[in-house]
Scaffold this active site. Structure first.
Site, PDB file in Angstrom:
ATOM      1  N   HIS A  54       0.812  -1.390  -0.160  1.00 10.58           N
ATOM      2  CA  HIS A  54      -0.189  -0.077  -0.016  1.00 10.58           C
ATOM      3  C   HIS A  54       0.926   1.188   0.187  1.00 10.58           C
ATOM      4  O   HIS A  54       2.134   1.312   0.448  1.00 10.58           O
ATOM      5  CB  HIS A  54      -0.928   0.069   1.148  1.00 10.58           C
ATOM      6  CG  HIS A  54      -1.837  -0.886   0.934  1.00 10.58           C
ATOM      7  ND1 HIS A  54      -3.090  -1.063   1.907  1.00 10.58           N
ATOM      8  CD2 HIS A  54      -2.174  -2.107   0.083  1.00 10.58           C
ATOM      9  CE1 HIS A  54      -3.914  -2.238   1.773  1.00 10.58           C
ATOM     10  NE2 HIS A  54      -3.513  -2.616   0.430  1.00 10.58           N
ATOM     11  N   CYS A  91      -5.549   1.132   6.302  1.00 11.16           N
ATOM     12  CA  CYS A  91      -5.994  -0.060   6.739  1.00 11.16           C
ATOM     13  C   CYS A  91      -5.499  -0.498   8.142  1.00 11.16           C
ATOM     14  O   CYS A  91      -4.401   0.228   8.261  1.00 11.16           O
ATOM     15  CB  CYS A  91      -6.022  -1.192   5.719  1.00 11.16           C
ATOM     16  SG  CYS A  91      -4.193  -1.731   5.481  1.00 11.16           S
ATOM     17  N   CYS A  94      -1.570  -1.273   7.674  1.00  8.68           N
ATOM     18  CA  CYS A  94      -0.626  -0.240   7.479  1.00  8.68           C
ATOM     19  C   CYS A  94      -0.768   0.695   8.805  1.00  8.68           C
ATOM     20  O   CYS A  94       0.548   1.141   8.974  1.00  8.68           O
ATOM     21  CB  CYS A  94      -1.196   0.598   6.082  1.00  8.68           C
ATOM     22  SG  CYS A  94      -0.940  -0.544   4.725  1.00  8.68           S
ATOM     23  N   HIS A 234     -17.512  -6.695  22.889  1.00  9.33           N
ATOM     24  CA  HIS A 234     -17.534  -5.642  23.734  1.00  9.33           C
ATOM     25  C   HIS A 234     -16.271  -4.788  24.166  1.00  9.33           C
ATOM     26  O   HIS A 234     -15.376  -5.065  23.774  1.00  9.33           O
ATOM     27  CB  HIS A 234     -18.336  -6.091  25.034  1.00  9.33           C
ATOM     28  CG  HIS A 234     -19.902  -6.703  24.754  1.00  9.33           C
ATOM     29  ND1 HIS A 234     -20.500  -7.133  26.091  1.00  9.33           N
ATOM     30  CD2 HIS A 234     -20.581  -6.875  23.838  1.00  9.33           C
ATOM     31  CE1 HIS A 234     -21.613  -7.616  25.562  1.00  9.33           C
ATOM     32  NE2 HIS A 234     -21.823  -7.452  24.283  1.00  9.33           N
ATOM     33  N   GLU A 236     -15.040  -3.878  26.697  1.00  9.27           N
ATOM     34  CA  GLU A 236     -13.993  -4.316  27.711  1.00  9.27           C
ATOM     35  C   GLU A 236     -13.014  -5.298  27.049  1.00  9.27           C
ATOM     36  O   GLU A 236     -11.784  -5.293  27.430  1.00  9.27           O
ATOM     37  CB  GLU A 236     -15.006  -4.980  28.827  1.00  9.27           C
ATOM     38  CG  GLU A 236     -15.790  -4.088  29.402  1.00  9.27           C
ATOM     39  CD  GLU A 236     -17.344  -4.443  28.837  1.00  9.27           C
ATOM     40  OE1 GLU A 236     -17.314  -4.307  27.592  1.00  9.27           O
ATOM     41  OE2 GLU A 236     -18.222  -4.577  29.548  1.00  9.27           O
ATOM     42  N   CYS A 271     -21.142  -6.925  31.173  1.00  8.89           N
ATOM     43  CA  CYS A 271     -22.082  -8.374  31.408  1.00  8.89           C
ATOM     44  C   CYS A 271     -21.077  -9.405  31.856  1.00  8.89           C
ATOM     45  O   CYS A 271     -19.955  -9.352  32.281  1.00  8.89           O
ATOM     46  CB  CYS A 271     -22.445  -8.793  30.034  1.00  8.89           C
ATOM     47  SG  CYS A 271     -21.272  -9.244  28.903  1.00  8.89           S
ATOM     48  N   CYS A 274     -18.232 -11.034  29.821  1.00 14.02           N
ATOM     49  CA  CYS A 274     -16.920  -9.811  30.001  1.00 14.02           C
ATOM     50  C   CYS A 274     -16.357  -9.729  31.458  1.00 14.02           C
ATOM     51  O   CYS A 274     -15.332  -9.642  31.594  1.00 14.02           O
ATOM     52  CB  CYS A 274     -17.416  -8.417  29.586  1.00 14.02           C
ATOM     53  SG  CYS A 274     -17.813  -8.335  27.736  1.00 14.02           S
TER      54      CYS A 274
END
Length: 364
Positions: A54, A91, A94, A234, A236, A271, A274
């Site tokens: 790239h 990206c 890169c 998530h 976390e 949650c 996590c």
């Protein structure tokens, strides 16, 4: 390549919605300074190549060989101010290589303006955050930047730059999207962190601070914002993934005597799944200390309460966000434009109610 043709510039740099040219063009400027005195200026254009890949990597390859080490001799006191105008933001791969390069060369500073955001994978957003963490300035190309490129990198035949339709509107939309990736816009913060009802607040935002200490001496500080992604999941888990790779094991080397003081300001408490992963991480890394302050309690399943208790058992400090915490986040994580934080109605009452509920979960 020193310049590009008008048609090439338009086909690659237009910031139109739904516009997907497949290649990347990178217009660059490099200023060399030493002891406050200007030494040299170079500019040009790179595009994707089979090798080294790239456009960003083509630039790094050229810069390393022709600027940093010409004739295999480095000027140790030189400072390099690099500016990129790039048709696509980098990206993830890169971005990681550029961030690594900046971390290894503290005498190089990079300012990057992109015409469009390349966000094909969730990790592409993390790449942009890693660039900023490495010291790069990242922004979207404003209309004035397109005109500057036209005047300095395009064979324009002396013609003035003709702005395309909606160039400024699209710039504003893209800049807001980038701001939400790198930090937060006020509306994003207000909606996601208000400790009111949960209607529509389906995502989690995590503002973090990491202090690294060794033998009682402060070493460094990092902060930023994560939000839910498809991978690793998530917010976390996004933090844990980043922390393990970029903080605990940079370049696959661990600093065994370092102590890490981590603070989270999070829109939802974790949650159960996590919480269990975070607790496991803390148990495996006794040199990491975590304090969590949550705007709201996530209690969709009975086991979510157990997850909070397991976090505390693993050594985490868990509390609800007090009014001062919301203001702190506003001042330190929000692109607030200099505006003072506005306390919303019932903020303190809701904090007290939520803290009482949390205390009942943790200690009753």
């Amino acid at each position: 390549m020193r310049s590009i043709y008008p048609k090439t510039f338009y086909s690659n740099f237009k910031n139109l919605e739904g516009y997907w040219p497949k290649s990347t063009r990178l217009c660059f400027e490099v200023e060399t300074w030493e002891d406050g005195s200007f030494l040299d200026y170079q500019n040009g254009v790179f595009r994707n190549q089979l090798y080294p890949g790239h456009a960003e990597l083509c630039f790094l390859d050229w810069f390393h060989e022709k600027v940093l080490f010409p004739d295999e001799i480095q000027c140790p006191d030189a400072q390099y101010h690099v500016t990129w105008y790039i048709s696509w933001s980098p990206c993830f791969e890169c971005a990681e290589q550029v961030a690594r390069f900046l971390n290894e060369h503290e005498n190089v500073d990079l300012s990057m303006s992109a015409a469009r955001l390349y966000l094909c994978e969730d990790e592409d957003e993390r790449g942009l955050r890693d660039l900023v963490a490495a010291g790069a300035k990242v922004a979207m190309m404003a209309p004035e930047d397109f005109e500057y490129c036209w005047d300095n990198f395009v064979y324009n035949g002396g013609w003035d730059f003709p702005y395309w339709k909606k160039v400024r509107r699209n710039y504003g939309r893209l800049q807001q999207q980038l701001d939400e990736i790198l930090c937060m816009y006020p509306n994003t913060f207000d909606f996601n962190f208000q400790n009111l009802n949960s209607y529509g607040r389906k995502s989690t935002f995590l503002c973090f601070e990491v202090e690294r200490w060794k033998d009682g001496s402060f070493l460094d500080y990092q902060n930023g914002v994560f939000r839910n992604q498809l991978y690793p999941g998530h917010a976390e888990l996004c933090f844990l993934d980043w922390f393990h790779e970029k903080v605990l094991f940079p370049d696959e080397i661990q600093c065994p005597d370092a102590q890490y003081h981590v603070t989270w300001y999070i829109s939802w408490s974790p949650c159960f799944e996590c919480a269990e992963q975070v607790a496991r991480f803390l148990n495996e890394n006794e040199n990491v200390y975590l304090s969590i302050s949550a705007a709201r309690l996530y209690l969709c399943e009975d086991e979510d309460e157990q997850g909070l208790r397991d976090l505390v058992a693993a050594g985490a400090k868990v509390a609800m966000m007090a009014p001062k915490d919301f203001k702190y986040c506003w001042d330190n994580f929000v692109d607030n434009g200099g505006w003072q934080f506005t306390y919303w109605k019932n903020m303190r009452r809701n904090f007290s109610s939520l803290q009482q509920k949390l205390d009942e979960i943790l200690w009753d």
